[in-house]
Design a protein around this motif. Structure first.
Motif, mmCIF file in Angstrom:
data_model
loop_
_atom_site.group_PDB
_atom_site.id
_atom_site.type_symbol
_atom_site.label_atom_id
_atom_site.label_comp_id
_atom_site.label_asym_id
_atom_site.label_seq_id
_atom_site.Cartn_x
_atom_site.Cartn_y
_atom_site.Cartn_z
ATOM 1 N N VAL A 1 9.003 11.056 14.822
ATOM 2 C CA VAL A 1 8.638 11.365 13.447
ATOM 3 C C VAL A 1 8.749 10.108 12.581
ATOM 4 C CG1 VAL A 1 9.217 12.720 11.391
ATOM 5 C CG2 VAL A 1 9.341 13.774 13.662
ATOM 6 N N PHE A 2 7.718 9.901 11.753
ATOM 7 C CA PHE A 2 7.723 8.833 10.753
ATOM 8 C C PHE A 2 7.474 9.476 9.383
ATOM 9 C CE2 PHE A 2 6.773 6.672 14.639
ATOM 10 C CZ PHE A 2 7.296 5.396 14.516
ATOM 11 N N GLU A 3 8.203 9.006 8.386
ATOM 12 C CA GLU A 3 7.996 9.435 7.010
ATOM 13 C C GLU A 3 7.559 8.230 6.176
ATOM 14 O OE1 GLU A 3 11.421 12.959 6.872
ATOM 15 O OE2 GLU A 3 11.718 11.074 5.764
ATOM 16 N N ALA A 4 6.733 8.490 5.188
ATOM 17 C CA ALA A 4 6.278 7.424 4.290
ATOM 18 C C ALA A 4 6.045 8.016 2.907
ATOM 19 C CB ALA A 4 4.999 6.766 4.807
ATOM 20 N N ARG A 5 6.171 7.145 1.918
ATOM 21 C CA ARG A 5 5.910 7.577 0.543
ATOM 22 C C ARG A 5 5.172 6.465 -0.187
ATOM 23 N NH1 ARG A 5 11.033 9.393 -1.926
ATOM 24 N NH2 ARG A 5 9.781 9.494 -3.812
ATOM 25 N N TRP A 6 4.299 6.882 -1.083
ATOM 26 C CA TRP A 6 3.557 5.925 -1.901
ATOM 27 C C TRP A 6 3.164 6.611 -3.195
ATOM 28 C CZ3 TRP A 6 1.755 7.958 2.717
ATOM 29 C CH2 TRP A 6 0.645 8.812 2.638
ATOM 30 N N ALA B 1 0.839 -1.203 0.000
ATOM 31 C CA ALA B 1 0.000 0.000 0.000
ATOM 32 C C ALA B 1 0.874 1.253 0.000
ATOM 33 C CB ALA B 1 -0.922 -0.003 1.214
ATOM 34 N N ILE B 2 2.075 1.151 0.580
ATOM 35 C CA ILE B 2 3.066 2.233 0.519
ATOM 36 C C ILE B 2 4.361 1.655 -0.037
ATOM 37 C CG2 ILE B 2 2.040 3.459 2.471
ATOM 38 C CD1 ILE B 2 4.315 2.425 4.224
ATOM 39 N N ASP B 3 5.201 2.511 -0.595
ATOM 40 C CA ASP B 3 6.480 2.064 -1.139
ATOM 41 C C ASP B 3 7.517 1.839 -0.041
ATOM 42 O OD1 ASP B 3 5.376 2.216 -3.652
ATOM 43 O OD2 ASP B 3 6.128 4.236 -4.044
ATOM 44 N N ASP B 4 7.552 2.764 0.920
ATOM 45 C CA ASP B 4 8.560 2.643 1.978
ATOM 46 C C ASP B 4 8.209 3.605 3.104
ATOM 47 O OD1 ASP B 4 10.771 1.733 3.288
ATOM 48 O OD2 ASP B 4 12.247 2.593 1.909
ATOM 49 N N PHE B 5 8.840 3.393 4.259
ATOM 50 C CA PHE B 5 8.671 4.314 5.374
ATOM 51 C C PHE B 5 9.978 4.363 6.149
ATOM 52 C CE2 PHE B 5 7.970 0.396 7.644
ATOM 53 C CZ PHE B 5 8.401 0.646 8.934
#
Length: 378
Positions: free
Chosen positions: A67-72, A43-47
């Motif tokens: 802090v958390f980062e995510a990309r999709w 559902a997401i590419d990475d976090f």
């Protein structure tokens, strides 16, 4: 209608914002497990979980922001970058702010970023409005006391983070009518709406409590509150719904009103500007291509700085050489010029010496004056 004298920057069309409170347990553990699950399901590419900032003094010993980062990707090609920051709340809970930005203007048919960061299970209490502990996924019955209702709207509506909807029940409803309007909203709006539900006997007190908001709820209808500050182009009658049928069918008019309200240009909510700046300027979750591009940018920046330093050094050297040449020319001209004889210095008498000389001249003049004749000589 409530207004604000403070001018805020507008929310970019590419940005999605949400804010809330996680009530129980460690929010970072919940986020970590949820993001790992989303990554496995693609559902997401990475976090990425950023390391906790170290404190330097005992005064700063309070837990720092996690802090958390995510990309999709959405629509297969549009990249979305998102950042959630979690900080301790005043009552033992944890406050969170989520900012997402896409490469194109945001489409509410895309998945909700909050739904990708947080788990879907209803028993995980992450979906509370931070100001009044209202639910983002369930109905929020109004207090029985009218003054409490008025106080609720005063405290919950300002800030601009959520879209507040008030629905009045014309008659008591069964389970079919107790379905939140968020169920029929596009995915991108489902975690941005707080729905208040008024019982049939609360209609008069409800409209009394809403006088400060500049809106009224029709009997058996609904209204979208303007918020503080109100978005540009808000007119109360345009976001008032005369009838909402609470029979389990889709409330088409109310869904349309909420969707139109969400499309209005709005200022950034309180605290969102810093979060958006952090997303844009302090991003860590880079792809290999982005990391390579970043390193190229750093090399170019260092090359420009080195060139500027070299140019400054050359200019300084040139100025020093010209100064030495000017000094040498001056020394040569000074040696070639004839030496002028200076008159001897004439000593200057002191005031005491001048006074002494004056008395001496008077004494000398008196001794040279002829004496006067005596009486016998007359």
């Amino acid at each position: 209608m409530p207004t604000s004298s403070t001018v805020r920057p507008m929310t970019p069309a590419t940005v999605w914002l949400a804010r809330g409170r996680h009530a129980d347990g460690a929010a970072e553990d919940v986020l970590r497990r949820s993001l790992e699950q989303r990554k496995r399901s693609r559902a997401i590419d990475d976090f990425l979980e950023l390391p906790e900032a170290e404190t330097e003094t005992e005064a700063e010993a309070a837990p720092a922001e996690r802090v958390f980062e995510a990309r999709w990707r959405v629509d297969e090609t549009v990249t979305v970058r998102a950042r959630i920051g979690v900080t301790p709340g005043p009552d033992g809970g944890q406050e969170w702010i989520l900012v997402a930005e896409a490469e194109q203007p945001w489409n509410n048919d895309w998945p909700s970023p909050a739904g990708l960061f947080w788990p879907k299970e209803p028993d995980v209490a992450w979906d509370r409005d931070g100001a009044a502990l209202l639910s983002l996924r369930k109905l929020n019955p109004l207090p029985h006391d009218d003054k409490e209702t008025r106080r609720l709207f005063r405290n919950a509506v300002p800030g601009g983070w959520h879209i507040h909807v008030v629905v009045h029940e014309a008659m008591s409803t069964d389970e079919r009518g107790r379905v939140p309007v968020a169920r029929w909203l596009p995915p991108g709006l489902r975690h941005r709406v707080v729905e208040h539900r008024a019982a049939p006997q609360q209609h008069r007190g409800l409209n009394w409590a809403l006088r400060d908001q500049g809106v009224q709820v029709p009997r058996g209808g609904a209204v979208v509150l303007p918020g503080t500050p109100a978005p540009d182009g808000f007119e109360a009658e345009d976001f008032s719904v005369r009838a909402v049928f609470l029979d389990g069918s889709e409330p088409t008019d109310l869904v349309d009103a909420v969707t139109r309200y969400a499309a209005l240009p709005r200022p950034l909510p309180d605290g969102a500007e810093d979060a958006l700046t952090a997303l844009r300027e302090d991003w860590h979750l880079l792809t290999l291509e982005e990391e390579l591009e970043r390193q190229r940018g750093l090399v170019a920046m260092y090359a420009e700085a080195l060139e500027a330093m070299t140019k400054s050094r050359d200019l300084y050297r040139e100025a020093a050489e010209r100064a030495h040449e000017a000094l040498a020319a001056y020394q040569e001209s000074a040696e070639a010029a004839p030496v002028r004889q200076q008159p001897p210095d004439t000593p200057v008498a002191s005031p005491l010496q001048q006074l002494t000389r004056t008395f001496e001249r008077l004494k000398s003049a008196r001794s040279q004056r002829p004496a006067a004749p005596s009486r016998d000589e007359r």
